[in-house]
Design an enzyme around this catalytic site. Structure first.
Site, short mmCIF file in Angstrom:
data_model
loop_
_atom_site.label_atom_id
_atom_site.label_comp_id
_atom_site.label_asym_id
_atom_site.label_seq_id
_atom_site.Cartn_x
_atom_site.Cartn_y
_atom_site.Cartn_z
N GLU A 198 -6.11 8.86 6.50
CA GLU A 198 -6.36 9.59 7.74
C GLU A 198 -6.80 11.04 7.51
OE1 GLU A 198 -3.14 9.10 10.46
OE2 GLU A 198 -3.28 6.94 10.36
N GLU B 150 -2.58 0.05 8.58
CA GLU B 150 -1.36 0.49 9.26
C GLU B 150 -1.35 -0.02 10.69
OE1 GLU B 150 -0.25 4.62 9.26
OE2 GLU B 150 -0.86 4.86 7.18
N TYR C 15 -2.88 2.13 16.10
CA TYR C 15 -1.60 2.20 16.82
C TYR C 15 -1.75 2.07 18.33
CZ TYR C 15 0.56 3.48 12.45
OH TYR C 15 1.01 3.46 11.15
N ARG D 149 0.87 -1.18 0.00
CA ARG D 149 0.00 0.00 0.00
C ARG D 149 0.90 1.23 0.00
NH1 ARG D 149 -1.86 3.06 5.11
NH2 ARG D 149 -2.56 4.95 4.05
N HIS E 142 -1.91 11.18 0.73
CA HIS E 142 -1.29 10.98 2.05
C HIS E 142 -0.62 12.30 2.44
CE1 HIS E 142 0.10 7.61 4.89
NE2 HIS E 142 0.49 8.73 5.44
N ASN F 161 -6.26 2.19 10.47
CA ASN F 161 -4.87 2.40 10.92
C ASN F 161 -4.90 2.41 12.45
OD1 ASN F 161 -4.35 2.79 8.25
ND2 ASN F 161 -3.68 4.91 8.40
C1 GCO Z 1 -0.24 8.03 10.29
C2 GCO Z 1 0.29 8.07 8.97
C3 GCO Z 1 1.70 7.57 8.82
C4 GCO Z 1 2.56 7.68 10.06
C5 GCO Z 1 2.45 6.44 10.91
C6 GCO Z 1 3.25 6.59 12.21
O1 GCO Z 1 -0.95 7.08 10.58
O2 GCO Z 1 0.02 8.97 11.02
O3 GCO Z 1 -0.52 7.32 8.09
O4 GCO Z 1 2.16 8.42 7.82
O5 GCO Z 1 3.90 7.84 9.69
O6 GCO Z 1 1.15 6.23 11.29
O7 GCO Z 1 2.78 7.67 12.94
#
Ligand code: GCO
Length: 447
Positions: free
Chosen positions: A164, A350, A293, A75, A119, A291
């Site tokens: 995002e 992500e 985290y 991707r 992006h 995405n």
């Molecule tokens: C985001 C973006 C990425 C970042 C990654 C780490 O999710 O912020 O898609 O470009 O680099 O997530 O923060």
């Protein structure tokens, strides 16, 4: 062994501005991230994406690295300013040629290309006309989508319009920490709506440009929002933040409604912004990219307008260089989205961890923390699938160490280490570990 469905897609993700470099080469126009990162003080150590991982010149080597990992999909984002330097009208043939060669090499290696059209690297000439606060930009985005899909749509079958959009809108227009660096709630809300509207317009443009079946998606930064305590004030603060971080994108995309007209203040800010038919246009989605985290923990406070909430960082948990490590939030997020409105397939587009990796004396990068993070989060994806949630794939962020926006190059996310002085690539232990997961299409949680 936690086995995945036989057609499960294992991939890696990246973005143009974070890895390509060649910022002013072969006719590429200026993006708002070139402008922003060249302003002293905006990016840590005044770093920028002028060279980045030099992927524009090393793309064939990088595809070979993906192939060695056995990655099934990649991707990546196309740079709007490389394809339409002024953002509109004039097409730069060398820009399209670059992505054309990349797509062909990926397919030659048996790697499925997944394109994300935006992006965050908006052409600067469009920003000069108001950027995403100007409704016209949504139409210009659809034109960029048409031009790109007409050239690549015979080989690319999954198109993500945005990465995002919430970050582009709020971190770029309210918090001021990303390009274009504005700090204005009204601008952020306008940008949010026009970014979502542009998704709908681009979806129509891509479907018109691509012959045969095509999947239209969008990738969203989503995370569970937890109250710091069980007090009514903290629970209500968490609900407000959930509205402004998750529901503000999920409602329009999945339900064709918007929650931002619920509050008196935002009602004023959105008057005349959302026109008849906009919400129906936005609600076009075959695939939702998540995405994930970490989670967000909030308490009541008067420090932030509208949401009246403040983030807290629970003690006692493991943290990376940027956030709390919270693997169960992966399952919680996938479950939240699916139960929210079970209409389209999901993909983890992500997931990753910034670790200050170093190269050991023997040339190895022993990134055990990333292996642990990967194992624990992929296990949560498996748990979601076991719950009947249609998660079709997992894209790790990221293939290479890259430019982490306002934090520059200090936060390393790659399965492959990049030496920023020599551009030398070294596959990390996590890369070899991920290759084994792909090969076995499963996770041996004992390892
Ligand atoms: C985001 C973006 C990425 C970042 C990654 C780490 O999710 O912020 O898609 O470009 O680099 O997530 O923060």
């Amino acid at each position: 062994m936690l086995s995945f469905p036989k057609d499960f897609i294992w991939g890696v993700a990246a973005s143009a501005y974070q890895i390509e470099g060649a910022w002013n080469e072969d006719g590429r126009g200026t993006s708002i991230w070139d402008t922003f990162s060249h302003i002293p003080g905006k990016v840590l150590n005044n770093e920028n994406g002028d060279v980045a991982a030099d992927h524009y010149h090393r793309w064939k080597e990088d595809v070979a690295l993906m192939s060695e990992l056995g990655v099934k999909a990649y991707r990546f984002s196309t740079a709007w300013p490389r394809i339409l330097p002024e953002g509109v009208e004039r097409v730069n043939p060398k820009g399209l040629d670059f992505y054309d060669r990349l797509v062909d090499e990926l397919l030659r290696r048996g790697i499925e290309p997944y394109i994300c059209l935006f992006h965050w690297d908006l052409p600067q000439p469009l920003q000069d006309q108001g950027g995403w606060t100007n409704r016209e930009t949504a139409s210009h985005f659809a034109e960029y989508a048409r031009v790109t899909a007409e050239r690549l749509g015979d080989r690319v079958k999954t198109w993500f319009t945005h990465n995002e959009p919430w970050v582009a809108a709020f971190v770029g227009h309210l918090f001021g920490e990303h390009a274009p660096g504005q700090k204005d709630l009204g601008a952020a809300i306008k940008a949010m709506h026009h970014l979502l509207l542009s998704h709908g317009l681009a979806a129509e443009a891509i479907r018109a440009a691509v012959k045969g079946p095509v999947q239209i998606g969008i990738t969203l930064n989503l995370n569970p929002v937890h109250p710091a305590t069980n007090s009514k004030k903290d629970r209500e603060a968490a609900e407000r933040v959930d509205l402004f971080m998750n529901r503000i994108v999920l409602d329009p995309l999945l339900k064709g409604t918007t929650p931002i007209q619920d509050s008196a203040l935002t009602k004023i800010l959105t008057a005349r912004l959302i026109q008849d038919g906009d919400l129906q246009k936005i609600r076009q989605l075959d695939l939702l990219g998540v995405n994930y985290y970490s989670r967000t923990v909030m308490k009541h406070s008067n420090s932030l307008p509208v949401v009246n909430a403040e983030q807290v960082h629970p003690v006692g948990n493991e943290y990376s260089g940027m956030w709390e490590i919270y693997p169960e939030g992966m399952h919680e997020t996938l479950k939240m989205v699916w139960e929210y409105h079970p209409t389209c397939e999901l993909m983890v587009t992500e997931n990753g961890i910034p670790v200050p990796d170093g190269v050991d004396f023997d040339g190895r990068v022993r990134d055990e923390r990333r292996i642990r993070y990967l194992r624990d989060h992929i296990a949560q994806v498996h748990r979601a699938i076991e719950d009947g949630i249609p998660v079709k794939g997992y894209f790790h962020w990221s293939l290479l160490d890259n430019f982490e926006w306002a934090l520059g190059y200090g936060q390393r996310f790659g399965l492959v280490h990049v030496d920023w002085k020599t551009q030398k690539r070294i596959t990390k232990d996590s890369g070899r570990w991920f290759a084994k997961v792909i090969q076995e299409n499963g996770l041996d949680i004992s390892r």
